[in-house]
Every structure is written in structure tokens, then in C-alpha cells.
Design a protein around this motif. Structure first.
Motif, PDB file in Angstrom:
ATOM      1  N   VAL A  27       0.841  -1.202   0.000  1.00  0.00           N
ATOM      2  CA  VAL A  27       0.000   0.000   0.000  1.00  0.00           C
ATOM      3  C   VAL A  27       0.874   1.250   0.000  1.00  0.00           C
ATOM      4  O   VAL A  27       0.632   2.198  -0.754  1.00  0.00           O
ATOM      5  CB  VAL A  27      -0.960   0.003   1.210  1.00  0.00           C
ATOM      6  N   ALA A  28       1.918   1.238   0.832  1.00  0.00           N
ATOM      7  CA  ALA A  28       2.770   2.423   0.934  1.00  0.00           C
ATOM      8  C   ALA A  28       3.369   2.789  -0.417  1.00  0.00           C
ATOM      9  O   ALA A  28       3.521   3.966  -0.747  1.00  0.00           O
ATOM     10  CB  ALA A  28       3.872   2.184   1.961  1.00  0.00           C
TER      11      ALA A  28
ATOM     12  N   PRO B  40      -5.754   8.985  -3.352  1.00  0.00           N
ATOM     13  CA  PRO B  40      -5.378   8.727  -1.962  1.00  0.00           C
ATOM     14  C   PRO B  40      -5.371   7.228  -1.612  1.00  0.00           C
ATOM     15  O   PRO B  40      -5.964   6.429  -2.305  1.00  0.00           O
ATOM     16  CB  PRO B  40      -6.498   9.436  -1.189  1.00  0.00           C
ATOM     17  N   HIS B  41      -4.669   6.931  -0.537  1.00  0.00           N
ATOM     18  CA  HIS B  41      -4.714   5.592   0.039  1.00  0.00           C
ATOM     19  C   HIS B  41      -5.726   5.606   1.181  1.00  0.00           C
ATOM     20  O   HIS B  41      -5.914   6.619   1.827  1.00  0.00           O
ATOM     21  CB  HIS B  41      -3.356   5.200   0.626  1.00  0.00           C
ATOM     22  N   TYR B  42      -6.352   4.458   1.411  1.00  0.00           N
ATOM     23  CA  TYR B  42      -7.279   4.367   2.542  1.00  0.00           C
ATOM     24  C   TYR B  42      -6.849   3.263   3.493  1.00  0.00           C
ATOM     25  O   TYR B  42      -6.256   2.269   3.086  1.00  0.00           O
ATOM     26  CB  TYR B  42      -8.696   4.061   2.055  1.00  0.00           C
ATOM     27  N   LEU B  43      -7.172   3.492   4.763  1.00  0.00           N
ATOM     28  CA  LEU B  43      -6.917   2.482   5.787  1.00  0.00           C
ATOM     29  C   LEU B  43      -8.261   2.002   6.321  1.00  0.00           C
ATOM     30  O   LEU B  43      -9.173   2.812   6.540  1.00  0.00           O
ATOM     31  CB  LEU B  43      -6.106   3.111   6.928  1.00  0.00           C
TER      32      LEU B  43
ATOM     33  N   ALA C  68       2.350   5.198   8.274  1.00  0.00           N
ATOM     34  CA  ALA C  68       3.337   4.379   7.569  1.00  0.00           C
ATOM     35  C   ALA C  68       2.956   4.116   6.126  1.00  0.00           C
ATOM     36  O   ALA C  68       3.825   3.906   5.281  1.00  0.00           O
ATOM     37  CB  ALA C  68       3.521   3.050   8.304  1.00  0.00           C
ATOM     38  N   THR C  69       1.673   4.110   5.812  1.00  0.00           N
ATOM     39  CA  THR C  69       1.261   3.702   4.471  1.00  0.00           C
ATOM     40  C   THR C  69       0.688   4.858   3.659  1.00  0.00           C
ATOM     41  O   THR C  69       0.143   4.641   2.576  1.00  0.00           O
ATOM     42  CB  THR C  69       0.215   2.570   4.543  1.00  0.00           C
ATOM     43  N   GLY C  70       0.791   6.065   4.188  1.00  0.00           N
ATOM     44  CA  GLY C  70       0.353   7.220   3.418  1.00  0.00           C
ATOM     45  C   GLY C  70      -1.150   7.367   3.304  1.00  0.00           C
ATOM     46  O   GLY C  70      -1.655   7.866   2.306  1.00  0.00           O
ATOM     47  N   CYS C  71      -1.871   6.899   4.319  1.00  0.00           N
ATOM     48  CA  CYS C  71      -3.329   7.060   4.318  1.00  0.00           C
ATOM     49  C   CYS C  71      -3.681   8.276   5.153  1.00  0.00           C
ATOM     50  O   CYS C  71      -3.233   8.396   6.295  1.00  0.00           O
ATOM     51  CB  CYS C  71      -4.021   5.844   4.933  1.00  0.00           C
TER      52      CYS C  71
ATOM     53  N   GLY D 209       1.295  17.422  16.173  1.00  0.00           N
ATOM     54  CA  GLY D 209       2.158  18.493  15.715  1.00  0.00           C
ATOM     55  C   GLY D 209       3.158  18.073  14.654  1.00  0.00           C
ATOM     56  O   GLY D 209       4.131  18.787  14.379  1.00  0.00           O
ATOM     57  N   SER D 210       2.933  16.917  14.035  1.00  0.00           N
ATOM     58  CA  SER D 210       3.912  16.405  13.073  1.00  0.00           C
ATOM     59  C   SER D 210       3.680  16.949  11.670  1.00  0.00           C
ATOM     60  O   SER D 210       4.496  16.726  10.773  1.00  0.00           O
ATOM     61  CB  SER D 210       3.804  14.876  13.013  1.00  0.00           C
ATOM     62  N   GLY D 211       2.524  17.605  11.477  1.00  0.00           N
ATOM     63  CA  GLY D 211       2.185  18.032  10.128  1.00  0.00           C
ATOM     64  C   GLY D 211       1.486  16.949   9.344  1.00  0.00           C
ATOM     65  O   GLY D 211       1.022  17.163   8.227  1.00  0.00           O
ATOM     66  N   MET D 212       1.412  15.761   9.918  1.00  0.00           N
ATOM     67  CA  MET D 212       0.750  14.663   9.231  1.00  0.00           C
ATOM     68  C   MET D 212      -0.751  14.712   9.486  1.00  0.00           C
ATOM     69  O   MET D 212      -1.190  15.094  10.553  1.00  0.00           O
ATOM     70  CB  MET D 212       1.330  13.359   9.778  1.00  0.00           C
ATOM     71  N   ARG D 213      -1.510  14.335   8.463  1.00  0.00           N
ATOM     72  CA  ARG D 213      -2.952  14.396   8.590  1.00  0.00           C
ATOM     73  C   ARG D 213      -3.515  12.979   8.631  1.00  0.00           C
ATOM     74  O   ARG D 213      -3.143  12.141   7.817  1.00  0.00           O
ATOM     75  CB  ARG D 213      -3.481  15.139   7.360  1.00  0.00           C
ATOM     76  N   PHE D 214      -4.367  12.728   9.600  1.00  0.00           N
ATOM     77  CA  PHE D 214      -5.037  11.428   9.639  1.00  0.00           C
ATOM     78  C   PHE D 214      -6.389  11.571  10.313  1.00  0.00           C
ATOM     79  O   PHE D 214      -6.473  11.973  11.467  1.00  0.00           O
ATOM     80  CB  PHE D 214      -4.196  10.378  10.368  1.00  0.00           C
ATOM     81  N   GLU D 215      -7.437  11.263   9.546  1.00  0.00           N
ATOM     82  CA  GLU D 215      -8.780  11.332  10.103  1.00  0.00           C
ATOM     83  C   GLU D 215      -9.360   9.941  10.188  1.00  0.00           C
ATOM     84  O   GLU D 215      -9.116   9.105   9.326  1.00  0.00           O
ATOM     85  CB  GLU D 215      -9.650  12.226   9.231  1.00  0.00           C
ATOM     86  N   LEU D 216     -10.101   9.730  11.245  1.00  0.00           N
ATOM     87  CA  LEU D 216     -10.612   8.386  11.509  1.00  0.00           C
ATOM     88  C   LEU D 216     -12.119   8.459  11.640  1.00  0.00           C
ATOM     89  O   LEU D 216     -12.648   9.321  12.330  1.00  0.00           O
ATOM     90  CB  LEU D 216      -9.977   7.874  12.807  1.00  0.00           C
ATOM     91  N   GLU D 217     -12.802   7.578  10.939  1.00  0.00           N
ATOM     92  CA  GLU D 217     -14.250   7.573  10.992  1.00  0.00           C
ATOM     93  C   GLU D 217     -14.744   6.182  11.348  1.00  0.00           C
ATOM     94  O   GLU D 217     -14.245   5.192  10.824  1.00  0.00           O
ATOM     95  CB  GLU D 217     -14.817   7.992   9.627  1.00  0.00           C
TER      96      GLU D 217
END
Lengths: 641, 313
Positions: A273-274, A280-283, A318-321, A358-366
Motif C-alpha cells: 500500500v505504501a 489517496p490511500h485508505y486504511l 506508515a502507508t500514506g493514508c 504536531g507532526s504536520g501529518m494528517r489522519f482522520e478516523l471515521e
């Protein structure tokens, strides 16, 4: 597309139920008021309207909750709001056991009569009711249910409660439950039961070396602060230091194998996946734990929900999701509530969202709730379910790592697999791999239920034998003689006593033609009518088949019919002919079904026949299908339900 | 991929080596295994496959063995790969095909299925008797009302079927779901693959799954536009023009007295080919050839049903 809606207009209440989820419609297209001036210049509908289809199941849930059923007026309104043809909305609504397109009373008790509850008095419980299955009395009814994942406290019931007079009522599941308690809820009352713990190893004296269970019974599952006090979010911090490539390396080095049943190497999947070029990639976290006898994921989610949220965040990193879905089975109200709260708290504290830690990384969980369909535990069926289609498995290839959710590269992992990642990151890959065996690294959760002295979830290093597991759980309940052990759930196999010393590893069980599946160990003592158990399993697969492919859709019906004949001793021709027929059905279901459900539907039965566990059928009967069950093989990336 | 489509010069396609039953064939990349089997005249049963629809691989009757795959592979949708080794006549393949046909025949009325289906049922020695006599038919609408995840356990002495009364709710076509094998073709033709009307969908689950309008409303209350493209793709006669149905009920449908006439539809300028079935010099059914470059077998309400003006009652 133009929609043709039957002339059933939604009532104000039906509109309100949908609008509560989607907001008030702003255009005539979506069911709002007409604005002629506006409509002369602007057109609506099209791709934007259709792109909302993934909201279909959540909205159907909302309507079911508000009205107690999905009426034709509300169905039409849902169709209009989402621009989905009403026939397709109906097709989706009728796919799920928890949704009803016929008027139903607001209180429905789902009483489990599946294999684990059956060995613990479910049938006696049902006999004690003064109404029959589906009979409506005073705004309430009860129905039989497949396994509710509360097997350690069997017998279990889940109460699906719709609003009454505008007053919302929360669903709840409880076990052990009595007929009087079920009756009380059906009469409009309430029961509070405090079941004993689900993890005997965390009760005093607490077992050493627990990894996945280490916070259970210690941490407050509703408090993020308490989670952090017990080491929470140190793994995410470390993962952010390692970066995506570092995390991938550790996961690969750990040789972690998927715990959902197919035992696919997690590192390989993550790498795929990475490195997938499409974005986009999805998790997805597969928390649709529905295999009869399985409750490990429920215990993890109820007792340590933040661990799963943290692990998913690491997987996303890790996988760019940038977006993750947690698909949880509809029959788990407590776990759903805890996870909803955990996601909200983590988002509020910046541990999820635009800028994780604060890493600048975005991850939303639904979080997405299933609605009563075992098949949605199959990974591609689950994706269809999230997308708002019927939960029918897709043909593979393409595999989800290439084209999964919304046609994009998708990482899908089981709850237990993901929670393992915390340890992999906290220590490191090679250190993680030191526990367990060469090919099966780490620890494994097993679900012990049925006639066992201390039922519950147990965590042991890979390599522990079945005999050791039985000893750990105190052996057979009340010291009775053991009749049979089912390993891996309804889709698993029976294990004879001479194989009790087989190490419970992926490779060890494969050698004896069995599989760990989801880690179910179900014990049956000498009082159990095994044919009754097998018939219930056959009924389960007939109920849960999605109906897409012929071998499974009709094969599960014919399998049940032949078993009923065996059980009643009234063979069609001769017993031998019926056993031969079951063997032939087994071969076609294994070889030609689309997904793991059909492929494993005959497995437990055939192993019982081969072992001579079925009265009247010799263990050496030539017609029994003794070929290997085609699951858990790693040549295809296929997760079983 | 569409067979018999008009010849368009596309990009250059690589040729792949594919081994079929011990013989190597050079086939263009992107072909399905079934394309190769059909090109080689290897008789392969299919039910849910049709050249003008997207394969759904739901019936599982076209299965073949592919080296390296632990289960059988549906030839209609699996694309060939270089070096692929395919076996079409092994015990596993024959067993699966036989069982699929047998399971369908034991649960569905296959009497009006295409001739090829009957030939395959003979070839694979289908025996439905071993499942017991057929169970009692369901009442009107009963199968449509079943709740997912629940069923009544029978005594096993009869084989459960999908038998139920025919749905006759309009003057143009009837739906006899006792003949339905749930091949998904009508849903595809009504939806994305041809008409984009989406009047019908698969509803329910498992053996109780059905093809249905929303809430099983009658067709005149649904989105149906009566193009009849579902009739054109139905392999078992579950969907049938009312004209044919009435004649069959009356016992006057007689294929020995019928002719096929190909003509062009006169209603608009598109130029759809029509294939008229006539009996005693009257039109009794209209289809369009599946290999016709304009229609690919699909028509509209006028072409399929608008012929009464040439033969007033």
C-alpha cells in the motif's frame, strides 16, 4: 441520473430522521423547497450528489433507530437526498439483519442461539419465553440471532431499541442473561448486569508477560489521560521519530502475520500500500468480528479502545493514508460507544486530524457500523458496505492493496493485528519476533468458550499447545469428559485428542490440516448433541451467505437439508448417499465460491465426519471430503470473514 | 471486453503465451480466459456471462483450473497472464460445473433455459433427484418479505426451491421468478450496462435474495421504462414478453411454426436491427441481435413492444 420515486412522500418525522444526519436539504433536487429563480440558472445532481452514496448505511441506521423500521416514505427520501435509485436503497436495506423494511416494534431482542450460547443454556432460555420468535406483543418482539460475540458469558442477548415518543434509547447487549431479564426489557424495562471480566489472565494473580492485554482491567477505557498514564501514545511518538520507512521496516522485521484468519504477512501488505502509486490511500480496520465463538476484538475495543485508535494512526502514517475507517459490527454497542468517545477525545487533543501530534501529518478516523451481516467481515464485502452497496464480496484480483475502497489502494487489517503494531514500534521488529516461533511471531489471543471452566480471552505466545490452552482455562467445565474441540470457529475444524499437543501456530495447524482462524477454541462436553451443533452451523452459513454465487447460495441450503436428514435419521435414499452428497457439496463450495465464506462453510462439518464425531457415520467413510480447506493460504491475499 | 464489436483499430497489444490444456496459444493482452476458450472452440458453459454486459462472475459455471491458484478461477472475468497454465477438463473442473448446474436445476425451473444450458446439463450428467423432491412453492410476495438472516428450517425431506407465482402486473412483460437463477444480467441491463434506469436491483440475502423493485412494488409504480432489455438478456425465460407468456399459457406457442425475420426499426433514425419472431404471419416477440453494432442486443420500448400497429387485433 433521474430518479423515479413511487408516490410515497416522507412524513415530517421521516424527513427529520434523515435531515438529522445530512442537514436540511438546500435544493429541490435533494428534496428541499423549490426556488424557481435559483433553478433557472443552476443545475444540481450529477457527480457531487452521487458521491454521497457512502452515507447510505449510516443514514439507514439513523432511520431504523428513529422509526424502528425503514418505511417507503423514508426510503424514497433517502434515495432523493443521496441520488441513489430507490430499488438500490431497498436492495441495501434488505441485505442487513438489523434493518427492517417491514414495520417492526420499537423494541427487538436478538437472542443468541448460536453454538457457544447453545452449550450454555440458550435453548432453555428461549423455551422459557412466553412468545414465539417474531411474535409482536406490546411494542416488542424477540428473534433468534447468530453469535453476538459475548460467548465467554453465554447466553447472550442484544437489544435493538428504537426511539419511543421521540425519546432516544441506546442499544445494548448483555450476558449472561436470563429469560426474566429479556422479558423485563421487552416489557419496557431495563436490566443492568455486570458480567465478570472477560480476561481471566488479568485477574489476580495477574499473568506475566501480557502485551495486548496489558492495560486491560487497569486502564479506564473512557479516559485519554488514563491511557497516556499507562504508556499510551508513546508508540505514535516513536513512530513519528522513525518516519514511514522506519515503521515499515520494523513491521516487516517483526514478521507479524495478520490475525484476521488468512495469516498474510502484515509487512508485505503495508509495503504494497505504501508504495502504490495511486492516491489517496485508505486504511480500514476490520472490526466486523462475527465468526461464531470469537470475541477477542470486542474485548480489546471495549477495554482498551485508545490502543486501536493509536495503532490505526501509526498504520496511516506508515502507508500514506490520510483517512481511516473503523468498520465495527452492528451488534457491538458498547465497543462502538467507547471507540466513538475515544476518537472524539483523540481528535480534540490533536492526536487525530489535520496535524497529528504536531507532526504536520494528517489522519482522520471515521467509525462505521455494520448492520448484521457476517459476510461484511470479508474484506471486499466490507468495502462495498462502506461505499453504500450491498455487502457482496468482489472478485479478486484486483486485491485491495491495488484497488480497494473507492477503487483506491487500501490497507485493511484486523483489530488484533493493528494493536500488535504498538509493541512492534515500541520495542523493534527483531525484538518482537523473539517471542513465539520462527514463522509465527509474537503473542496470540485465543477465545475460549463453550464447556470450559474459565471462559475468556487468553493471550499466549505462539507455540503454546492446545492442551496447554485447555489447562490454562481450567479444563472442561465441571470436570466432565470432553467430546470435541472446535478450533477456528464455524469456519474452522474439529481437533482430535491425539493432536492436542500440536503447537498453535500458523504452520503447526496447517500441518494437521487445520487453521487458527480467528483464534476460537470451543469446547463441547459429553452431553452435547454434536449433530445439533453442526446443524446450527449449517443454518448460520445459509443465513449469512450473501447470495451472489451459486455454490454458496444453494450449496449452503442443500448442506443444511442433508444435515437435518442425518440428524433426524431419515435419509434420502441412504445415510451413505447423504454423506457422499455432503462431500460433493463441500468440494464445489471450496473450489468455486467467490469468497472465504462459501469456501469454509463445509469445513467444520467435513472434519467432524472425518473424525467420526457424527453418530452413525464411520470415520473412514469414503465420501468425506478430506482435502485441505483452502483458507489461510498465503498465496492469495485473502482475509476470511 | 466485447466480442463481435465493430472493428476499431486500438493500441498495439502485446501477445502473451497461454497454455490451455497442454497447447500454447499466443493471445492479445487483456483477453479473458473465456475469450481464448471461445476462440479455440473449447465448449465452456456460461450462464451469467453475456458479451454485451460486464462479467459479474456470480454463477461459477465457467470455472477452470489455473496453475498456482488454490481455488478454481472464473474464466469469464480472469484476464490472461503471460505463462498462465489453464486446464479446462480436470475432475475438479467437471465436478464444480456439474454441481453448479445441479444446484441450480434443483432449486429453479430450468425448462425454458437456452438450448445450450440443457446440452451442458446432459453433458455433465446433472441429477437433481438426489436432493429429494422439490419443496412447496412460496405464496405470492412471500419470498420478497423474508428478513435477512432468518429462515425456517425444513425437515430436509424436500429440496427448497425458488418456486412462486408469476408476477403479471403490466401488458408488456411478465416476471416468473420461479425460473430466476439470479445471474444479475437483468439488473446490469436495467442499470449501468445498458439502460441506466435502475428500476430493479438484487434485494434480500442468501438463498432468499430476489430481483426486486423497491418494496416489491408493481412495475408500473417503479422506475421501469419497459425497454425490455432485461428480457433480452435473461437466460432462463424468467423474463418474457406478455405476448409470448399468454401464448404459452394458452398452449399456442409453437416454435415449429415460427420464423425469424431480421429488419430495421422504423421509429427513429438510429437504425436498430430487429429480429422478429413470427408465428402464423404475426409478430409474437421482438429481439435485437447481440452482435449488432448499433444495439448490442438492446432496444427501447418502441422497438421491442411497438408493433401492434402492423397487426391490429
Amino acid at each position: 441520473m433521474d430518479l423515479y420515486l413511487k408516490h410515497a412522500e416522507p412524513t415530517a418525522e421521516e424527513r427529520a430522521a434523515v435531515d438529522a444526519e445530512l442537514g436540511v436539504p438546500t435544493t429541490r433536487w435533494a428534496g428541499g423547497d423549490r426556488d424557481r429563480a435559483e433553478e433557472s440558472r443552476v443545475s444540481y445532481g450529477g457527480r457531487d450528489a452521487r458521491a454521497q452514496r457512502h452515507l447510505l448505511l449510516p443514514i439507514l441506521h439513523a432511520v431504523q433507530k428513529r422509526l424502528g423500521w425503514i418505511s417507503d416514505g423514508s426510503l424514497n427520501y433517502v434515495a432523493r437526498r443521496l441520488t441513489v435509485p430507490p430499488a438500490e436503497v431497498y436492495g441495501v436495506a434488505t441485505f442487513y439483519a438489523m434493518l427492517s423494511t417491514q414495520q417492526r416494534p420499537p423494541t427487538v431482542a436478538h437472542v443468541c442461539d448460536d453454538i457457544a450460547c447453545r452449550t450454555n443454556g440458550a435453548l432453555e432460555l428461549i423455551d422459557a419465553f412466553d412468545t414465539t420468535d417474531g411474535e409482536v406483543r406490546d411494542g416488542a418482539m424477540w428473534v433468534r440471532s447468530p453469535c453476538l460475540g459475548l460467548c465467554e458469558h453465554a447466553p447472550a442477548a442484544m437489544f435493538q431499541l428504537a426511539d419511543v415518543d421521540g425519546r432516544p434509547r441506546a442499544d445494548f447487549a448483555t450476558a449472561p442473561v436470563t429469560a426474566a431479564q429479556v422479558g423485563a426489557v421487552l416489557d419496557g424495562g431495563w436490566v443492568v448486569t455486570e458480567p465478570p471480566g472477560s480476561t481471566p489472565q488479568t485477574q489476580a494473580p495477574r499473568a506475566e508477560g501480557l502485551r495486548l492485554l496489558r492495560r486491560i482491567g487497569v486502564v479506564d477505557p473512557d479516559s485519554l489521560d488514563d491511557y497516556r498514564r499507562h504508556g499510551g501514545y508513546t508508540a505514535l511518538r516513536r513512530a513519528l521519530q522513525l518516519g514511514p520507512a522506519g515503521v515499515l521496516r520494523e513491521v516487516t522485521d517483526s514478521k507479524l502475520m495478520g490475525r484476521g484468519g488468512a495469516a498474510f504477512p502484515t509487512g508485505v501488505k503495508w509495503q504494497a500500500v505504501a508504495s502504490a502509486p495511486a492516491h489517496p490511500h485508505y486504511l480500514i480496520c476490520n472490526a466486523d468480528e462475527s465468526e461464531p465463538g470469537t470475541f477477542k476484538d470486542r474485548v480489546l475495543m471495549e477495554s482498551d479502545p485508545f490502543a486501536l485508535v493509536e495503532a490505526m494512526t501509526i498504520a496511516g502514517l506508515a502507508t500514506g493514508c490520510e483517512r481511516g475507517y473503523l468498520y465495527i459490527r452492528g451488534e457491538y454497542p458498547l465497543a462502538t460507544a467507547r471507540l466513538t468517545s475515544a476518537i472524539a477525545q483523540a481528535s480534540a487533543r490533536g492526536l487525530l486530524g489535520e496535524d497529528v501530534m504536531g507532526s504536520g501529518m494528517r489522519f482522520e478516523l471515521e467509525l462505521r457500523r455494520g448492520a448484521g451481516a457476517y459476510i461484511c467481515g470479508e474484506e471486499t464485502a466490507l468495502m462495498n458496505s462502506i461505499e453504500g452497496y450491498r455487502g457482496e464480496p468482489r472478485n479478486k484480483p484486483p486485491f485491495p492493496t491495488v484497488a480497494g475502497l473507492f477503487g483506491q489502494p487500501t490497507l485493511i487489517n484486523n483489530v488484533e493485528t493493528l494493536v500488535n503494531v504498538l509493541d512492534v514500534v515500541l520495542t523493534n521488529g527483531p525484538a518482537y519476533a523473539e517471542v513465539g516461533t520462527e514463522k509465527s511471531t509474537g503473542t496470540k489471543l485465543f477465545c475460549l468458550s463453550g464447556h470450559v471452566e474459565r471462559p475468556g480471552v487468553y493471550e499466549v505466545p505462539f507455540g503454546t499447545t492446545l492442551r496447554e490452552m485447555l489447562d490454562l482455562a481450567g479444563g472442561v467445565k465441571d470436570g466432565r469428559p470432553l467430546q470435541a474441540v472446535l478450533l477456528g470457529g464455524a469456519a474452522g475444524t474439529f481437533i482430535p485428542e491425539e493432536q492436542f499437543d500440536t503447537p498453535l501456530t500458523f504452520e503447526g495447524t496447517r500441518e494437521i490440516g487445520a487453521s487458527l482462524g480467528s483464534g476460537v477454541i470451543l469446547l463441547f462436553d459429553d452431553t452435547v448433541d454434536l449433530l445439533d451443533v453442526l446443524t446450527r452451523m449449517a443454518a448460520f452459513f445459509r443465513d449469512e451467505s450473501c447470495g451472489q454465487c451459486v455454490p454458496c447460495r444453494v450449496g449452503t441450503v442443500r448442506q443444511e437439508e442433508a444435515l437435518v436428514r442425518l440428524a433426524s435419521g431419515s435419509a434420502n435414499g441412504s445415510t451413505a448417499a447423504d454423506v457422499d452428497l455432503l462431500g460433493e457439496l463441500s468440494l464445489v463450495m471450496k473450489d468455486a465460491s467467490i469468497c472465504g465464506l462459501g469456501q469454509t462453510a463445509p469445513a467444520a462439518l467435513q472434519s467432524a465426519l472425518a473424525l467420526g464425531l457424527v453418530p452413525g457415520v464411520d470415520s473412514g467413510h469414503p465420501g468425506v471430503d478430506t482435502s485441505r480447506t483452502p483458507e489461510s493460504s498465503t498465496d492469495e491475499k485473502q482475509e476470511r470473514p | 471486453m466485447r466480442r463481435n464489436a465493430p472493428v476499431m483499430l486500438g493500441g498495439v497489444r502485446r501477445l502473451l503465451d497461454v497454455d490451455i490444456d497442454g497447447t500454447t496459444h499466443r493471445v492479445p493482452e487483456g483477453s479473458t480466459i473465456l475469450d481464448v476458450l471461445r476462440d479455440q472452440d473449447i465448449d465452456t458453459p456460461t450462464l451469467c456471462y453475456l458479451g454485451n454486459l460486464t462479467p459479474v462472475n456470480a454463477c461459477r459455471v465457467c470455472m477452470v483450473e489455473v496453475d498456482g491458484s488454490r481455488v478454481l478461477v472464473p474464466s469469464c472475468s480472469r484476464r490472461v497472464e503471460d505463462g498462465m497454465v489453464v486446464k479446462t477438463d480436470t475432475d475438479r473442473v467437471r465436478h464444480s460445473r456439474k454441481m453448479v448446474l445441479e444446484l441450480l436445476a434443483s432449486s429453479t425451473d430450468m425448462s425454458l433455459a437456452e438450448d445450450a444450458v440443457h446440452r451442458w446439463m446432459d453433458d455433465y450428467q446433472v441429477d437433481v433427484k438426489r436432493y429429494g423432491p422439490p419443496g412447496p412453492p412460496a405464496g405470492a410476495g412471500e419470498r420478497d418479505r423474508r428478513q435477512a438472516g432468518h429462515h425456517h428450517v425444513t425437515d430436509g425431506m424436500t429440496a427448497e426451491t425458488v418456486a412462486q407465482p408469476t408476477k403479471v402486473d403490466n401488458e408488456l412483460y411478465v416476471r416468473d421468478y420461479a425460473r430466476c437463477i439470479l445471474c444479475y444480467k437483468c439488473v446490469e441491463a436495467c442499470g449501468e450496462d445498458a439502460q441506466n434506469t435502475f428500476a430493479i436491483a438484487v434485494a434480500g440475502r442468501g438463498f432468499d435474495a430476489t430481483i426486486a423493485t423497491e418494496f416489491d412494488v408493481a412495475l408500473p409504480d417503479s422506475a421501469c421504462v419497459y425497454c425490455g432489455n432485461c428480457i433480452g438478456v435473461c437466460p432462463t425465460g424468467a423474463l418474457m414478453p406478455k405476448s409470448e407468456y399468454d401464448m404459452r399459457q394458452a398452449g399456442t406457442w409453437d416454435e415449429s411454426r415460427q420464423d425469424q425475420v431480421t429488419t430495421v426499426c422504423t421509429f427513429c433514425g438510429v437504425g436498430c436491427n430487429l429480429e422478429l419472431t413470427t408465428q402464423d404471419n404475426r409478430i409474437v416477440r421482438v429481439d435485437s441481435p447481440i452482435d449488432h453494432s448499433v444495439t448490442h442486443g438492446h432496444l427501447c420500448i418502441k422497438g421491442r413492444f411497438g408493433y401492434s400497429h402492423v397487426q391490429p387485433d
